[in-house]
Design a protein around this motif. Sequence first.
Motif, PDB file in Angstrom:
ATOM      1  N   ARG A 199     -12.658  -3.298   7.315  1.00 40.83           N
ATOM      2  CA  ARG A 199     -11.559  -3.686   6.420  1.00 40.83           C
ATOM      3  C   ARG A 199     -11.894  -3.353   4.969  1.00 40.83           C
ATOM      4  NH1 ARG A 199      -8.610  -9.657   6.134  1.00 40.83           N
ATOM      5  NH2 ARG A 199      -7.046  -9.069   4.585  1.00 40.83           N
ATOM      6  N   ASP A 200     -10.895  -2.816   4.269  1.00 37.44           N
ATOM      7  CA  ASP A 200     -11.007  -2.456   2.853  1.00 37.44           C
ATOM      8  C   ASP A 200     -12.098  -1.420   2.596  1.00 37.44           C
ATOM      9  OD1 ASP A 200      -8.959  -4.255   2.205  1.00 37.44           O
ATOM     10  OD2 ASP A 200     -10.376  -5.914   1.981  1.00 37.44           O
ATOM     11  N   GLY A 201     -12.451  -0.643   3.617  1.00 39.03           N
ATOM     12  CA  GLY A 201     -13.401   0.443   3.425  1.00 39.03           C
ATOM     13  C   GLY A 201     -14.858   0.048   3.495  1.00 39.03           C
ATOM     14  N   THR A 202     -15.164  -1.218   3.799  1.00 38.91           N
ATOM     15  CA  THR A 202     -16.563  -1.636   3.916  1.00 38.91           C
ATOM     16  C   THR A 202     -17.152  -1.084   5.219  1.00 38.91           C
ATOM     17  OG1 THR A 202     -15.890  -3.699   4.988  1.00 38.91           O
ATOM     18  CG2 THR A 202     -16.178  -3.739   2.600  1.00 38.91           C
ATOM     19  N   THR A 203     -18.412  -0.699   5.173  1.00 41.39           N
ATOM     20  CA  THR A 203     -19.064  -0.136   6.357  1.00 41.39           C
ATOM     21  C   THR A 203     -19.880  -1.205   7.080  1.00 41.39           C
ATOM     22  OG1 THR A 203     -20.947   0.583   5.019  1.00 41.39           O
ATOM     23  CG2 THR A 203     -19.153   2.167   5.369  1.00 41.39           C
ATOM     24  N   PHE A 204     -20.073  -1.015   8.354  1.00 43.45           N
ATOM     25  CA  PHE A 204     -20.880  -1.928   9.158  1.00 43.45           C
ATOM     26  C   PHE A 204     -21.466  -1.136  10.328  1.00 43.45           C
ATOM     27  CE2 PHE A 204     -16.738  -1.904  11.114  1.00 43.45           C
ATOM     28  CZ  PHE A 204     -16.978  -1.996  12.472  1.00 43.45           C
ATOM     29  N   THR A 205     -22.448  -1.719  10.973  1.00 42.34           N
ATOM     30  CA  THR A 205     -23.069  -1.095  12.142  1.00 42.34           C
ATOM     31  C   THR A 205     -22.377  -1.586  13.402  1.00 42.34           C
ATOM     32  OG1 THR A 205     -25.212  -0.938  11.027  1.00 42.34           O
ATOM     33  CG2 THR A 205     -25.201  -0.776  13.432  1.00 42.34           C
ATOM     34  N   MET A 206     -21.774  -0.659  14.123  1.00 43.04           N
ATOM     35  CA  MET A 206     -21.072  -1.012  15.363  1.00 43.04           C
ATOM     36  C   MET A 206     -21.986  -0.735  16.560  1.00 43.04           C
ATOM     37  SD  MET A 206     -17.453   0.396  16.893  1.00 43.04           S
ATOM     38  CE  MET A 206     -18.227   1.816  17.695  1.00 43.04           C
ATOM     39  N   TYR A 207     -21.952  -1.637  17.538  1.00 44.95           N
ATOM     40  CA  TYR A 207     -22.811  -1.532  18.708  1.00 44.95           C
ATOM     41  C   TYR A 207     -22.005  -1.114  19.931  1.00 44.95           C
ATOM     42  CZ  TYR A 207     -25.832  -4.286  15.678  1.00 44.95           C
ATOM     43  OH  TYR A 207     -26.567  -4.733  14.619  1.00 44.95           O
TER      44      TYR A 207
END
Length: 493
Positions: free
Chosen positions: A343-351
Amino acid sequence: MTRTAGALPENGPEPLQLVTLSPAGIDDDNAARRTFGRIPGALSSPRIRLAAADLLVTGSLLAVVVGQGGVASVGPTTVVLIAAVWCAALGASGGWSANAHAVSPRVVLRAVVGVGLLCWTADAAFDLPVTAGQLVALTAALAVAALLPRLALLTAIRTRPPVRLALAGDGHDVRRLLGDLDRGPESRWQVTAICADDEDADAHAAAREHAVPIYGDVDEVVAAAAATGATAILLAPGRMLCPATARRLSWLAHDAGLDVFLGTGLLDVAATRATLVPGGDLGLVHLRPTTAPSLARLVKAVTERFLTALALLAFLPLLVAIVVAIRVDSRGGSLFRQTRVGRDGTTFTMYKFRTMEVDAESRVDSLADANESDGVLFKMRRDPRITRVGGVLRRYSLDELPQLVNVLMGQMSLVGPRPALPQEVERYDVDPRHRLAVKPGLTGLWQVSGRSDLSWEESVRLDLHYVDNWSLAMDADIVLRTVRAVLSHRGAY
């Protein structure tokens, strides 16, 4: 009153939103008509009649069951609570909404699932005065009672002939409207004539493409409807059709006994979001926002995290078995970690569970010529990088299960747009970026509408429709359709 071109079909949204104009009659006492005319008008509304029928049947059924001693240990308070819970579940599932979803049997199934989950939770926390068998029997009876009027209405809707329309407007708008009206597996619209400027190339091209005759200028749309057996006219305001002309044509149409529909120019906007409000001499359409913080959003977040925690516990033996199978089948770890944009362009690590060889990402460039996608995604129906166990996991979407951890951490939702890669987002133009207004989802409209079989444009359009028209009822519907999509394996590769 606002209508759309049809209910949300299995393969995605129907984009066109129309406003239907009702003729205003003349009465000697307009004030009394405005005051008291609303009462019979409300009672004649299908959604009001459907809600009244549900309340009446629910109350009658519970009274009969209690009177016959079917649940003798249940007091009046519990009976009232059961009735309230069931009616609330029907309402929350869209059973009394203003669109065609209200008559779908799926709303009853969603209500049954909601009541079942609530009763299961309540029984674990409290000592309910009703046995599990009694609750199952009562819920089944209520479900059947709610299904009967909906099936009758659905049968009537499906056997109803399509609305025959004479269409008037600029050639560009006419061409777009013709394509939108034809969209969907069961179109309820049939255009019998086009009225546009004689020298409008777009209008002539649309007429040839859709095999619809051009009758004359926009001023002749009422005559065109009469000549071709149409029962309504559709006006597309624009350069050739100003508001004053549209009003005059609506007068003529109503005098001729024709219905009048007005194109709003709104794309993929659900009727439940739109409200017609006065704005000086013009009618304005107010669009309700769906991405702003709200109580419904809070309910979604809390419910999803609770259900995700339960799912992780329930699937724990399966998760362990999958980890062992991956490690035995090929070298490398069992989990695949990848950076995605939330959301809103934030990055995260997807599993995800690893379904490809460990060097899969380094081989993308060498396989670029085999890409079957028409957009920014990379897709191959027979990807040589997929392992044997990986093929099975993808077929049943089991590789997505570790994303439950992302949902629990608040980085994703159970239902939402497809999680995007950073390199995809870099190539987005204006419209696809709107997908980032909400959290990405473990499943979504893209998942239940074909997954990898969808084109890039179709995938984006489905995600945008979800973002713009989100509701709790839509989420529940998508979750139920996800089960069918997973079992059918459609688009899973």
